[in-house]
Design a protein around this motif. Structure first.
Motif, PDB file in Angstrom:
ATOM      1  N   ILE A 169      12.723  19.296  -0.243  1.00 46.23           N
ATOM      2  CA  ILE A 169      13.622  18.295   0.334  1.00 46.23           C
ATOM      3  C   ILE A 169      14.119  17.387  -0.772  1.00 46.23           C
ATOM      4  N   GLU A 170      15.425  17.206  -0.847  1.00 45.67           N
ATOM      5  CA  GLU A 170      16.008  16.389  -1.910  1.00 45.67           C
ATOM      6  C   GLU A 170      15.599  14.935  -1.753  1.00 45.67           C
ATOM      7  N   MET A 359      12.358  12.604  -9.434  1.00 40.01           N
ATOM      8  CA  MET A 359      13.503  12.849 -10.322  1.00 40.01           C
ATOM      9  C   MET A 359      13.277  14.052 -11.236  1.00 40.01           C
ATOM     10  N   LEU A 360      12.132  14.751 -11.096  1.00 43.74           N
ATOM     11  CA  LEU A 360      11.759  15.796 -12.053  1.00 43.74           C
ATOM     12  C   LEU A 360      12.853  16.841 -12.247  1.00 43.74           C
ATOM     13  N   LYS A 361      13.385  17.368 -11.143  1.00 42.48           N
ATOM     14  CA  LYS A 361      14.403  18.420 -11.226  1.00 42.48           C
ATOM     15  C   LYS A 361      15.619  17.931 -12.026  1.00 42.48           C
ATOM     16  N   GLU A 362      16.040  16.718 -11.743  1.00 42.89           N
ATOM     17  CA  GLU A 362      17.208  16.142 -12.425  1.00 42.89           C
ATOM     18  C   GLU A 362      16.913  15.932 -13.911  1.00 42.89           C
ATOM     19  N   LYS A 364      14.778  17.601 -15.804  1.00 40.28           N
ATOM     20  CA  LYS A 364      14.698  18.904 -16.480  1.00 40.28           C
ATOM     21  C   LYS A 364      16.079  19.520 -16.685  1.00 40.28           C
ATOM     22  N   GLU A 365      17.003  19.236 -15.770  1.00 35.46           N
ATOM     23  CA  GLU A 365      18.348  19.808 -15.876  1.00 35.46           C
ATOM     24  C   GLU A 365      19.220  19.020 -16.848  1.00 35.46           C
ATOM     25  N   LYS A 366      19.207  17.690 -16.720  1.00 31.11           N
ATOM     26  CA  LYS A 366      20.128  16.855 -17.507  1.00 31.11           C
ATOM     27  C   LYS A 366      19.589  16.532 -18.902  1.00 31.11           C
ATOM     28  N   TYR A 367      18.246  16.494 -19.028  1.00 31.01           N
ATOM     29  CA  TYR A 367      17.645  16.139 -20.317  1.00 31.01           C
ATOM     30  C   TYR A 367      16.667  17.232 -20.749  1.00 31.01           C
ATOM     31  N   ILE A 394       4.916  14.399 -17.020  1.00 35.59           N
ATOM     32  CA  ILE A 394       5.626  14.651 -18.283  1.00 35.59           C
ATOM     33  C   ILE A 394       7.076  14.180 -18.150  1.00 35.59           C
ATOM     34  N   GLY A 395       7.645  14.370 -16.949  1.00 31.74           N
ATOM     35  CA  GLY A 395       9.005  13.895 -16.683  1.00 31.74           C
ATOM     36  C   GLY A 395       9.121  12.389 -16.858  1.00 31.74           C
TER      37      GLY A 395
END
Length: 693
Positions: A169-170, A359-362, A364-367, A394-395
């Motif tokens: 879920i976002e 925010m982990l997914k964001e 890993k994608e953006k940074y 780690i994020g």
């Protein structure tokens, strides 16, 4: 008139009609597809619209369908009657949600009827679901005639449920769900079916209770703790209503009772009881106290613990200094922020409490590069202090370093970069591996020239680095070679108006041209050795079991093929038997024995793979018996490059479980040669990279 479109294409068309805006990259990522696949879907939709005398035009981030009003109305009527078919993944998620919340076993027929599928298909889905659940020590129990049910330790079931919510879920949906009025229509929210895991009315009462607690104690709660705490209590209430309660270790509970947070947790549970009628037992109060503990660590942690955390922070920053070539110790905001953050985090790790980073997914994608470097730093810390720091944490640490770098302003600015090559793959891989050595470059995406325009529109881009000439765009662009030579680095520096890109790797000495020629010559020899190996590799089925006869059989095939003489064979056989008696190489638990030798009695590399008809017991170097199904002979001439090739192949056998497994399973010479070829070509590629780098 009908539209000849797949379910996915219908879904895209529906999105375009309803919103106009449609982000190809986001849709591709969400559905686990490549952007190129979605571009092809757009082309197919465009073709189908022609039969309605309609056209699909792109305007910035928007796709606009143009045509007469009558044609548009006809299309809207057809699209409104599309039946949306759930994907297998969506069905599995809904099954997991029901199993995690059900008090009683559920029959397969129930799911079969619900999704209009057969019971065997549901059984197949359950196998995949069980794999995911087993990671958290939760299992599916099946009883014939009764149904399937989740089974496991109560703490593990709650963790699995929490993991499921955060993974599927976002974040914006979770926050909106927590903050909304429970009387509003939840169907308008994203992931509304999955959000049914949480009771909207209970969530609303928990939120009000937490606000009352903050006001009573003037006690601000961080957003991440607020969300985690709300979800934890909501799931706890649901499980208690199902007759399931969690148990906290008695010493931990007694220690918590002396803290201010435990008293606050008691007040919070009283507020919740008054509004919901649910009584939370003492162990649940203890868990709530642990959620609150991270807010004011100084009230509960002793001097020894604080010193331990500060030591870890210093170790992290020391490793970061090496990785980023920056002295972070001068940044007091980073040092203090990281210390406060890890006081909370390490307590939660040691208390076996989940750490959630919405925010982990964001991140890993953006940074991507920042996260990857932080991950390497933390791996060193984990090994040194025997800690297991989760990816979510780690994020958070990556963001601390990202903010520190940002504070340095022009001294160390991070630039967003897109890498372009003719196909989006291939040559860009070599270039990407080199660009990743520069921490100032944040690689947003590697794409083809076709995808470039959309990628630019959907991202904040400072520079495009391309291996091919590209049309003039309103962005700084440099064309470089895939090898990223010194001249290419100077081009990038000039485009970004910076004097020096800081490379993670230390500067290498200039290699004189004669040395470089020698290295290139060695690569050519290495390549010819691979061809020779594949030409001189063979297979035998063993008739004998004792070592001398086994080696003789492996060598004999090369004698018959006139690769070695009878005298050479006898000399090699004697040396191999002697070597094997001193240190037999039998790989533990791999059913594999290796015989290898560098010798003057052959001019070519010789390989034989032997297959035993049944498992044969052999003694390893420690004198213990191992069962063996495959033998491997590797003989090479005593020259430098042949010995290197022999060493590479020997190490692949010893270290690469996949290679050994392939050889064990191989049934004929063709399969053996294919496995050998794949392994050797990978080693060849690494050799090329070593010389070029």
């Amino acid at each position: 008139m009908l539209l000849d479109l797949s379910n996915r294409q219908k879904n895209i068309l529906k999105n375009i009609l309803n919103n106009n805006e449609f982000n190809i990259d986001n849709f591709a990522k969400k559905n686990g597809l490549s952007s190129r696949t979605i571009y092809r879907d757009i082309e197919k939709i465009t073709e189908e619209l022609l039969s309605f005398n309609l056209s699909l035009k792109k305007d910035g981030n928007k796709y606009i369908i143009e045509g007469s009003q009558d044609s548009l109305l006809e299309l809207e009527h057809i699209v409104s009657n599309f039946y949306y078919e759930l994907t297998p993944l969506e069905r599995k998620k809904l099954i997991v949600a029901e199993l995690l919340t059900s008090k009683e076993p559920i029959k397969l027929d129930y799911f079969a009827k619900k999704f209009n599928l057969t019971a065997p298909t549901i059984s197949y889905y359950l196998k995949d679901i069980e794999k995911w659940l087993e990671k958290g020590n939760v299992y599916i129990v099946s009883k014939p005639g009764v149904g399937v049910k989740i089974k496991g330790n109560e703490e593990n079931i709650r963790k699995a449920t929490t993991n499921f919510i955060y993974e599927n879920i976002e974040l914006d949906s979770i926050i909106e769900y927590i903050h909304k009025d429970y009387n509003t229509n939840t169907k308008k929210l994203k992931n509304s079916k999955l959000l049914g895991l949480l009771d909207a009315k209970i969530i609303s009462q928990i939120e009000k209770s937490i606000i009352m607690l903050q006001q009573k104690y003037n006690y601000p709660i961080l957003d991440k703790i607020y969300i985690n705490l709300t979800i934890h209590i909501a799931l706890a209430i649901k499980r208690i209503e199902s007759g399931e309660e969690i148990v906290l270790e008695s010493n931990t509970l007694n220690n918590l009772k002396n803290s201010k947070e435990f008293e606050m947790a008691k007040v919070l549970t009283k507020y919740i009881q008054d509004s919901t009628g649910v009584i939370l037992p003492e162990d649940e109060i203890g868990y709530i106290a642990m959620h609150l503990l991270g807010v004011d660590y100084k009230s509960v942690h002793d001097i020894e613990y604080i010193a331990f955390v500060k030591e870890i922070v210093s170790a992290i920053i020391r490793e970061a200094n090496k990785t980023f070539h920056i002295n972070f110790f001068h940044d007091e905001i980073l040092v203090n922020g990281l210390t406060n953050h890890l006081m909370y985090t390490i307590f939660r790790i040691k208390s076996n409490l989940n750490i959630r980073n919405p925010m982990l997914k964001e991140i890993k994608e953006k940074y991507k590069l920042l996260f990857k470097k932080t991950e390497k730093i933390i791996k060193i810390i984990e090994n040194k202090y025997n800690l297991q720091i989760p990816e979510d944490e780690i994020g958070y640490i990556a963001i601390h370093f990202g903010a520190a770098i940002e504070r340095m302003g022009n001294d160390f600015k991070i630039y967003n970069v897109i890498v372009v090559c003719s196909s989006g793959i291939g040559t860009s891989q070599m270039l990407l591996s080199k660009l990743e050595n520069f921490p100032q470059l944040n690689i947003i995406k590697s794409c083809s020239i076709i995808e470039l325009e959309d990628t630019i529109k959907n991202n904040n881009v400072d520079l495009i680095i391309s291996t091919i000439p590209i049309p003039k765009l309103n962005k700084k662009t440099v064309v470089v070679t895939p090898l990223l030579l010194e001249d290419d680095i100077r081009k990038i520096e000039k485009a970004l108006s910076i004097s020096n890109l800081n490379s993670i790797e230390s500067k290498k000495e200039y290699i004189p041209s004669l040395q470089r020629k020698e290295q290139l010559k060695n690569i050519a020899i290495y390549g010819s050795n691979i061809i020779e190996i594949l030409k001189n590799s063979d297979m035998v089925v063993h008739k004998y079991k004792n070592t001398e006869n086994v080696i003789d059989e492996l060598l004999d095939i090369h004698y018959k093929n006139k690769k070695i003489t009878k005298n050479e064979k006898d000399k090699i056989l004697k040396a191999l038997i002697k070597r094997n008696n001193i240190s037999p190489i039998i790989l533990p638990n791999k059913k594999f024995v290796l015989y290898h030798l560098a010798t003057d009695y052959t001019d070519e590399i010789l390989i034989t793979i032997g297959k035993f008809k049944e498992l044969i017991p052999m003694k390893n170097i420690l004198g213990k018996k191992e069962l063996v199904s495959t033998s491997f002979l590797l003989v090479a001439p005593k020259n430098k490059k042949s010995i290197e090739t022999l060493g590479d192949l020997s190490s692949a056998i010893i270290e690469d479980d996949t290679f050994v497994e392939e050889l064990n399973k191989a049934k004929n010479k063709k399969e053996i040669l294919l496995s050998l070829e794949n392994t050797l070509l990978l080693k060849y590629y690494e050799e090329i990279r070593r010389v070029i780098d």
